[in-house]
Motif scaffolding. Structure first.
Motif, PDB file in Angstrom:
ATOM      1  N   TYR A 222      22.315 -24.015 177.443  1.00 47.44           N
ATOM      2  CA  TYR A 222      21.430 -24.377 178.550  1.00 47.44           C
ATOM      3  C   TYR A 222      21.728 -25.803 178.991  1.00 47.44           C
ATOM      4  O   TYR A 222      22.433 -26.554 178.305  1.00 47.44           O
ATOM      5  N   ARG A 223      21.172 -26.182 180.134  1.00 52.18           N
ATOM      6  CA  ARG A 223      21.415 -27.533 180.652  1.00 52.18           C
ATOM      7  C   ARG A 223      20.270 -27.935 181.566  1.00 52.18           C
ATOM      8  O   ARG A 223      19.508 -27.094 182.053  1.00 52.18           O
ATOM      9  N   VAL A 224      20.150 -29.235 181.792  1.00 51.99           N
ATOM     10  CA  VAL A 224      19.201 -29.722 182.790  1.00 51.99           C
ATOM     11  C   VAL A 224      19.719 -29.337 184.171  1.00 51.99           C
ATOM     12  O   VAL A 224      20.885 -29.554 184.498  1.00 51.99           O
ATOM     13  N   SER A 225      18.850 -28.730 184.976  1.00 53.63           N
ATOM     14  CA  SER A 225      19.237 -28.280 186.312  1.00 53.63           C
ATOM     15  C   SER A 225      18.016 -28.240 187.214  1.00 53.63           C
ATOM     16  O   SER A 225      16.943 -27.784 186.796  1.00 53.63           O
ATOM     17  N   SER A 226      18.186 -28.683 188.442  1.00 49.06           N
ATOM     18  CA  SER A 226      17.066 -28.671 189.399  1.00 49.06           C
ATOM     19  C   SER A 226      16.606 -27.258 189.717  1.00 49.06           C
ATOM     20  O   SER A 226      15.490 -27.061 190.201  1.00 49.06           O
ATOM     21  N   THR A 227      17.436 -26.263 189.429  1.00 42.11           N
ATOM     22  CA  THR A 227      17.074 -24.867 189.705  1.00 42.11           C
ATOM     23  C   THR A 227      16.433 -24.180 188.495  1.00 42.11           C
ATOM     24  O   THR A 227      16.120 -22.998 188.554  1.00 42.11           O
ATOM     25  N   GLY A 228      16.262 -24.936 187.408  1.00 44.88           N
ATOM     26  CA  GLY A 228      15.743 -24.341 186.187  1.00 44.88           C
ATOM     27  C   GLY A 228      14.228 -24.297 186.119  1.00 44.88           C
ATOM     28  O   GLY A 228      13.524 -24.598 187.098  1.00 44.88           O
ATOM     29  N   LYS A 229      13.717 -23.926 184.966  1.00 45.17           N
ATOM     30  CA  LYS A 229      12.281 -23.857 184.723  1.00 45.17           C
ATOM     31  C   LYS A 229      11.782 -25.211 184.212  1.00 45.17           C
ATOM     32  O   LYS A 229      12.500 -25.918 183.497  1.00 45.17           O
ATOM     33  N   SER A 230      10.573 -25.557 184.586  1.00 43.06           N
ATOM     34  CA  SER A 230      10.023 -26.849 184.202  1.00 43.06           C
ATOM     35  C   SER A 230      10.029 -26.996 182.675  1.00 43.06           C
ATOM     36  O   SER A 230       9.772 -26.041 181.939  1.00 43.06           O
ATOM     37  N   ALA A 231      10.321 -28.209 182.214  1.00 46.79           N
ATOM     38  CA  ALA A 231      10.382 -28.476 180.776  1.00 46.79           C
ATOM     39  C   ALA A 231      10.006 -29.938 180.543  1.00 46.79           C
ATOM     40  O   ALA A 231      10.477 -30.824 181.253  1.00 46.79           O
ATOM     41  N   ARG A 232       9.165 -30.162 179.543  1.00 42.62           N
ATOM     42  CA  ARG A 232       8.667 -31.502 179.268  1.00 42.62           C
ATOM     43  C   ARG A 232       8.630 -31.731 177.758  1.00 42.62           C
ATOM     44  O   ARG A 232       8.009 -30.964 177.031  1.00 42.62           O
ATOM     45  N   THR A 233       9.310 -32.795 177.309  1.00 46.24           N
ATOM     46  CA  THR A 233       9.379 -33.133 175.888  1.00 46.24           C
ATOM     47  C   THR A 233       9.036 -34.605 175.704  1.00 46.24           C
ATOM     48  O   THR A 233       9.541 -35.459 176.435  1.00 46.24           O
ATOM     49  N   HIS A 234       8.183 -34.882 174.720  1.00 47.50           N
ATOM     50  CA  HIS A 234       7.829 -36.261 174.379  1.00 47.50           C
ATOM     51  C   HIS A 234       8.633 -36.701 173.160  1.00 47.50           C
ATOM     52  O   HIS A 234       8.678 -35.989 172.144  1.00 47.50           O
ATOM     53  N   PHE A 235       9.250 -37.878 173.234  1.00 47.07           N
ATOM     54  CA  PHE A 235      10.028 -38.439 172.134  1.00 47.07           C
ATOM     55  C   PHE A 235       9.372 -39.744 171.676  1.00 47.07           C
ATOM     56  O   PHE A 235       8.997 -40.574 172.507  1.00 47.07           O
ATOM     57  N   ARG A 236       9.264 -39.924 170.364  1.00 50.31           N
ATOM     58  CA  ARG A 236       8.722 -41.152 169.792  1.00 50.31           C
ATOM     59  C   ARG A 236       9.659 -41.590 168.666  1.00 50.31           C
ATOM     60  O   ARG A 236       9.799 -40.900 167.644  1.00 50.31           O
ATOM     61  N   VAL A 237      10.306 -42.748 168.845  1.00 50.55           N
ATOM     62  CA  VAL A 237      11.274 -43.240 167.858  1.00 50.55           C
ATOM     63  C   VAL A 237      10.538 -43.772 166.634  1.00 50.55           C
ATOM     64  O   VAL A 237       9.644 -44.610 166.757  1.00 50.55           O
ATOM     65  N   GLN A 238      10.911 -43.287 165.461  1.00 55.33           N
ATOM     66  CA  GLN A 238      10.308 -43.733 164.209  1.00 55.33           C
ATOM     67  C   GLN A 238      11.161 -44.773 163.488  1.00 55.33           C
ATOM     68  O   GLN A 238      10.632 -45.632 162.779  1.00 55.33           O
ATOM     69  N   ALA A 239      12.469 -44.701 163.665  1.00 54.98           N
ATOM     70  CA  ALA A 239      13.391 -45.665 163.076  1.00 54.98           C
ATOM     71  C   ALA A 239      14.680 -45.600 163.878  1.00 54.98           C
ATOM     72  O   ALA A 239      15.049 -44.541 164.397  1.00 54.98           O
ATOM     73  N   GLN A 240      15.361 -46.746 163.995  1.00 55.85           N
ATOM     74  CA  GLN A 240      16.584 -46.784 164.812  1.00 55.85           C
ATOM     75  C   GLN A 240      17.536 -47.832 164.234  1.00 55.85           C
ATOM     76  O   GLN A 240      17.103 -48.915 163.820  1.00 55.85           O
ATOM     77  N   THR A 241      18.815 -47.480 164.213  1.00 55.74           N
ATOM     78  CA  THR A 241      19.838 -48.359 163.648  1.00 55.74           C
ATOM     79  C   THR A 241      21.041 -48.389 164.577  1.00 55.74           C
ATOM     80  O   THR A 241      21.500 -47.335 165.029  1.00 55.74           O
ATOM     81  N   ALA A 242      21.557 -49.602 164.849  1.00 54.50           N
ATOM     82  CA  ALA A 242      22.783 -49.712 165.632  1.00 54.50           C
ATOM     83  C   ALA A 242      23.964 -49.314 164.761  1.00 54.50           C
ATOM     84  O   ALA A 242      24.019 -49.622 163.570  1.00 54.50           O
ATOM     85  N   ALA A 243      24.891 -48.576 165.345  1.00 51.53           N
ATOM     86  CA  ALA A 243      26.086 -48.141 164.622  1.00 51.53           C
ATOM     87  C   ALA A 243      27.268 -48.173 165.580  1.00 51.53           C
ATOM     88  O   ALA A 243      27.093 -48.054 166.800  1.00 51.53           O
ATOM     89  N   PRO A 244      28.498 -48.352 165.053  1.00 58.67           N
ATOM     90  CA  PRO A 244      29.681 -48.419 165.919  1.00 58.67           C
ATOM     91  C   PRO A 244      29.843 -47.193 166.821  1.00 58.67           C
ATOM     92  O   PRO A 244      30.312 -47.297 167.953  1.00 58.67           O
ATOM     93  N   SER A 245      29.441 -46.044 166.311  1.00 58.31           N
ATOM     94  CA  SER A 245      29.609 -44.817 167.091  1.00 58.31           C
ATOM     95  C   SER A 245      28.365 -44.469 167.910  1.00 58.31           C
ATOM     96  O   SER A 245      28.283 -43.369 168.460  1.00 58.31           O
ATOM     97  N   GLY A 246      27.404 -45.393 167.993  1.00 60.26           N
ATOM     98  CA  GLY A 246      26.195 -45.142 168.780  1.00 60.26           C
ATOM     99  C   GLY A 246      24.951 -45.308 167.937  1.00 60.26           C
ATOM    100  O   GLY A 246      24.980 -45.146 166.713  1.00 60.26           O
TER     101      GLY A 246
END
Length: 337
Positions: A222-246
């Protein structure tokens, strides 16, 4: 091997009752029997079924049309009013009992009463398949019903993808199934996940409100598309670390809608696909996490309103040993374990 809660461990939290009244509801031989208390005196029977039992109006009309509703020992019509000693019986017009394949083991049980079952799904399993030779969670639930002597149909309320782990809700009969289906459609059932993602640095809190459609260029995705069905997701970061690959992040995700692959698609849309989710651009693993056949996405909590208990039920699915080890090693986290 994945370690999960011991068999029949109950990890549900219930809200307290208020008001001192409660329904008495039990399922006996394919019929739902309800003793309504004095709060409902004077209510029309169809209103009670819709408002209190959360049955869809069309289902209610069909039950009356098929003479599947009784007040006391008599067939009732929709306009009957309830009194202080009303006994209501709803007969399932088409019960579907579980079918069991040989040598299928039962899943870990997270919550159970006479109407609802919540189980843990292991990675590599799908929920349902037309081919009886394909291992499914439905088969495991059927095995559990047979093992415990329960004549219940296997009715999953929602699904998880094959590589995703965590809590799945089952209804033990069609009446509670319709009530839970309504909650899912009305966005009243809360489903929360843990995910480990890698890529773009994420804001502490963000919501992705982007429609999702089938990917015409990659079957089954699947993919994000303007012709698709509505979709809503909430994200809350609990921990985050910088890394060379992202940047690497542990996030809590909450679904407001329930599209196929929704969290996976929305995480990839943010430029931070789920670790292990190669289909959506994620790295295959970080060290030995997650194991082959699994992605770093776990359905850790489901919350729903129980119309018979008249209270909110919250059920959690513990993280397995691989998750626990990774969170300790990467972020020294203990509070989620």
């Amino acid at each position: 091997m994945h370690s999960i809660a011991p068999f029949c461990l109950i990890v549900a939290k219930r809200a307290k009752r208020t008001g001192g009244f409660f329904l008495q509801v039990e399922m006996l031989q394919g019929a739902l029997q309800i003793h309504a208390d004095k709060r409902f005196v004077g209510w029309r029977l169809d209103d009670f079924m819709i408002r209190q039992l959360q049955l869809p109006a069309n289902d209610v009309a069909q039950l009356f049309a098929r003479k599947c509703v009784r007040k006391g020992s008599h067939v009732a019509d929709a306009a009957v009013t309830l009194d202080a000693k009303t006994k209501i019986t709803l007969v399932d017009p088409a019960p579907r009992l579980a079918k069991v394949s040989a040598a299928v083991t039962a899943p870990p049980i997270l919550f159970e009463d006479d109407h609802v079952l919540v189980v843990h799904k292991a990675p590599g399993l799908i929920i349902h398949a037309e081919d009886p030779q394909t291992p499914t969670l439905d088969q495991q639930v059927a095995a559990y019903y047979e093992y415990t002597g329960q004549a219940s149909p296997v009715l999953h309320v929602h699904r998880l993808d094959r590589p995703t782990t965590g809590a799945v809700v089952y209804a033990k009969h069609r009446f509670i199934a319709r009530a839970l289906d309504y909650q899912l459609t009305a966005r009243q059932m809360k489903r929360r996940y843990f995910a480990v993602v890698q890529g773009a640095r994420l804001a502490k809190k963000l919501t992705v409100d982007e429609p999702i459609a089938r990917n015409r260029h990659q079957a089954g995705l699947y993919r994000v598309s303007s012709t698709g069905k509505s979709a809503r997701t909430h994200f809350r970061v609990q921990a985050q670390t910088a890394a060379p690959s992202g940047h690497l992040a542990l996030v809590k995700c909450e679904l407001e809608t329930g599209r196929t692959h929704q969290i996976r698609v929305h995480a990839a849309f943010l430029g931070a696909p789920i670790v292990g989710d190669k289909d959506y651009g994620g790295v295959s693993a970080i060290g030995d996490f997650p194991p082959s056949g699994q992605i770093a996405l776990h359905a850790y909590q489901v919350t729903f309103y129980h119309p018979y208990e008249e209270q909110t039920i919250e059920v959690k699915s513990p993280l397995d040993e691989g998750w626990q080890r990774y969170l300790r090693q990467q972020w020294s986290l203990e509070q989620y374990l």
